[in-house]
Design an enzyme around this catalytic site. Structure first.
Site, PDB file in Angstrom:
ATOM      1  N   GLU A  69      10.822  -5.650  -8.049  1.00 53.25           N
ATOM      2  CA  GLU A  69       9.479  -5.597  -8.886  1.00 53.25           C
ATOM      3  C   GLU A  69       9.437  -5.417 -10.332  1.00 53.25           C
ATOM      4  O   GLU A  69       8.766  -5.973 -10.934  1.00 53.25           O
ATOM      5  CB  GLU A  69       8.695  -4.632  -8.004  1.00 53.25           C
ATOM      6  CG  GLU A  69       7.201  -4.648  -8.691  1.00 53.25           C
ATOM      7  CD  GLU A  69       6.497  -3.339  -8.187  1.00 53.25           C
ATOM      8  OE1 GLU A  69       6.993  -2.044  -8.499  1.00 53.25           O
ATOM      9  OE2 GLU A  69       5.237  -3.350  -7.673  1.00 53.25           O
ATOM     10  N   THR A  99       0.573   3.807  -3.037  1.00 52.72           N
ATOM     11  CA  THR A  99      -0.173   4.943  -3.723  1.00 52.72           C
ATOM     12  C   THR A  99      -1.381   5.549  -3.217  1.00 52.72           C
ATOM     13  O   THR A  99      -2.070   4.644  -2.620  1.00 52.72           O
ATOM     14  CB  THR A  99      -0.570   4.261  -5.426  1.00 52.72           C
ATOM     15  OG1 THR A  99       0.785   3.771  -5.961  1.00 52.72           O
ATOM     16  CG2 THR A  99      -1.065   5.264  -6.240  1.00 52.72           C
ATOM     17  N   GLY A 118       0.628  -1.323   0.054  1.00 52.98           N
ATOM     18  CA  GLY A 118      -0.107  -0.005  -0.005  1.00 52.98           C
ATOM     19  C   GLY A 118       0.940   1.306  -0.229  1.00 52.98           C
ATOM     20  O   GLY A 118       1.337   1.629   1.033  1.00 52.98           O
TER      21      GLY A 118
END
Lengths: 393, 253
Positions: free
Chosen positions: A251, A131, A129
């Protein structure tokens, strides 16, 4: 199972055992299965379970905590093969890399408690979490706050585009613990908390799903005095921004590999079709107007593949790889989109028919020019941090 | 229950076969290989028997360096160790040579059971298992769809034609040739792949004095021919003739 098509090419080589095994597992799930999941906007629960049980999603977790202790290179091959098989790693790639923050910055007690359960799949840590509705890439401006109150943090604020919340037990949350006007640098004062979604939803955390173009489970989150035990802080208070950045390179390299898998899937599909589809007495693939866009997409996918391997190798050596991971993602996302366009175009009307799976993969691969990072932001990163041009924003 | 499983490496099924220059075998330069499918079921059955009765599973293969790949895959799925009979010109060998090589490799290990796939996906002679049984002096049964171990004997269910099955019992040790679909194949896990790296693949040389008794003279793709036949007569007669042709000549209904 490796395909005959691949045998005569040089792509998709290296780590053959991983490729063959992942591809074999994926082949047990038919295109109809993924079509059904897509049409019902469901979650590929059985597929993710199979990947978890076979250990593929815990490749990066160190062996002492129940994982395989492999590098990012191998992890990226796993993701590539999932996408190359026609599936979509987006349903589960969070489980592969989100725990990286915990591995690198968590306490020994947190790691002993959580990592073996994440490795076995008993716990899913698939969400991050960061953005917020008003703060996209300008992360230091996030307004969600975590205020220490005794042995708890109290969280207020809002997040947007938070993926896989409904299929996670835990979430990594970035929140401001020291107000922006009280820190020396704006990147300070942010902290990472581990939120147990099982006990938080409905008790200070509200989840509102966002319907979207692809079957990607993503949500708005509303924090209304959610209490999180202070012991859930990862690393030191105020250093969360740096911790988050550490994880982003992994990522990006992994998602680059997914795009490369998509790219090869589109190229294999359209190559086969163009060789078989006869119009005006000859296969459409005999026309250079058809050949060149496919060949160009292949060239670009191969090139992105090299950058992916370079990014992963640097990451695995513990060296800086921000530029390479970002460039790999940008090249790979562009190449898979190019391959997707060629595939759709040369299938004509059939490309739009659900049963060919092209329109689904087309929608899915388009995402990666927007998320996890807009490709424009990659260009500005390269301009500023690699080429040393003046900061543009 | 100590079990040997014989595994052949064959070209992947979606490979478009190309014949070699001599026209005697495929051009294997560009081929991707995989485990022969019935052998994968044989391995799975062996692993299940080991899980039920204890013991060990040893994967065996004959061929050049590349066959190590299917042995590693077998180890990743759970075989305890492997035997690789090194043989460069496997394509020139018949079932007699391969079974002879396998027999020499497993004879001293005193296995209770030797499993093979029913046949290979490339040549499909279905001979290796039965010749191997003969060379070892073991009892054997073919086309196996179920295996039950009862102390020193084994009961097996054989698939016959037309949906019929047959139960047969025989003393151990025995050779069984396993039919595809006998079980549900497990997939290799990441842990299995990692563990396989530490398992032994023992390399042994081809025994001397084995010469093929059968040679492939020519390999070719069937030629497609198109023939049109106009069926005349009344609609009823034509329909009758058409059905007969479809049934007896084309054999499609």
């Amino acid at each position: 199972m490796t395909t005959g098509v691949r045998a005569s090419r040089k792509d998709g080589q290296g780590h053959e055992e991983i490729r063959a095994a992942v591809s074999d597992l994926c082949s047990r799930f038919s295109p109809e299965y993924f079509r059904r999941v897509d049409e019902s906007r469901g979650y590929p629960e059985e597929f993710v379970d199979a990947l978890t049980r076979a250990g593929w999603l815990s490749a990066l977790i160190p062996e002492e905590y129940g994982g395989a202790g492999l590098g990012l290179t191998e992890a990226s091959v796993i993701m590539e093969e999932i996408n190359r098989s026609g599936a979509n790693s987006g349903a589960c790639h969070g489980q592969m890399y989100n725990m990286g923050t915990l591995v690198r910055h968590g306490s020994e007690a947190q790691k002993r408690e959580l990592l073996p359960k994440i490795a076995s799949g008993e716990l899913r840590l698939q969400s991050m979490g960061v953005t917020e509705p008003t703060t996209g890439t300008d992360t230091t401006k996030i307004v969600t706050t975590a205020v220490r109150n005794g042995d708890r943090y109290v969280i207020r604020g809002q997040k947007a585009w938070i993926s896989r919340i409904q299929h996670s037990d835990l979430m990594i949350l970035l929140a401001r613990t020291t107000p922006l006007d009280q820190v020396r640098k704006k990147s300070e004062g942010l902290s990472i908390l581990l939120v147990d979604l099982r006990t938080s939803i409905g008790r200070g955390l509200t989840v509102k799903p966002i319907a979207n173009m692809v079957n990607h489970e993503t949500n708005e989150l509303f924090f209304d005095d959610l209490e999180v035990p202070a012991e859930n802080l990862i690393g030191e208070e105020g250093k969360g921004f740096r911790y988050i950045l550490d994880g982003l390179n992994a990522e990006r390299a992994l998602i680059a590999a997914e795009c490369i898998g998509d790219g090869y899937w589109f190229i294999d599909k359209v190559t086969r079709y163009a060789s078989e589809r006869v119009v005006f007495g000859r296969p459409i693939g005999q026309n250079q107007g058809v050949q060149f866009p496919i060949a160009r997409a292949y060239v670009n996918t191969r090139a992105a593949d090299l950058m992916r391997y370079q990014a992963c190798a640097l990451f695995d050596e513990g060296r800086p790889c921000g530029a390479e991971a970002n460039m790999a993602l940008m090249l790979a996302a562009a190449a898979s989109w190019e391959a997707a366009n060629a595939c759709l175009q040369f299938h004509g009307g059939y490309g739009f028919a659900t049963e060919y799976d092209i329109e689904r993969k087309f929608r899915e691969t388009r995402l990666y020019q927007v998320a996890p990072i807009s490709t424009n932001l990659i260009l500005s990163y390269v301009a500023e941090h690699v080429l040393r041009l003046p900061r543009s924003f | 229950m100590n079990i040997a499983v014989c595994i052949k490496q064959v070209p992947t099924r979606d490979w478009q076969p190309r014949v070699n220059d001599g026209g005697t075998w495929i051009r294997d330069r560009d081929v991707t290989f995989e485990t022969n499918e019935p052998d994968a079921y044989a391995l799975e059955e062996a692993l299940r028997l080991k899980e039920k009765h204890g013991g060990s599973v040893v994967a065996c293969s004959v061929g050049p360096e590349r066959v190590a790949q299917v042995l590693r895959e077998a180890l990743a799925r759970g075989a305890d160790r492997a035997i690789h009979v090194e043989h460069a010109s496997v394509e020139a060998s018949d079932a007699f040579v391969i079974a002879g090589a396998l027999a020499a490799a497993v004879r001293d290990e005193r296995f209770d059971l030797v499993l093979t796939g029913l046949q290979s996906d490339d040549q499909g002679f279905a001979q290796t298992g039965v010749v191997l049984a003969e060379r070892l002096g073991f009892a054997h049964a073919t086309i196996i769809m179920e295996v039950q171990i009862e102390s020193s004997t084994v009961r097996v269910k054989r698939e016959l034609e037309g949906g019929w099955f047959q139960w047969v019992a025989m003393p151990l040790p025995a050779v069984l040739t396993i039919q595809s679909g006998i079980n549900h194949l497990r997939y290799a896990t990441l842990k299995g792949i990692m563990a396989a790296k530490k398992k032994e693949i023992r390399k042994v040389a081809m025994p001397a004095g084995l010469a093929a008794r059968q040679h492939i003279v020519r390999l070719y793709a069937p030629q497609k021919v198109k023939r049109t036949e106009l069926i005349t007569g009344s609609p009823a007669e034509a329909a009758k003739t058409l059905v007969t042709r479809l049934r007896e000549t084309a054999r499609v209904i």
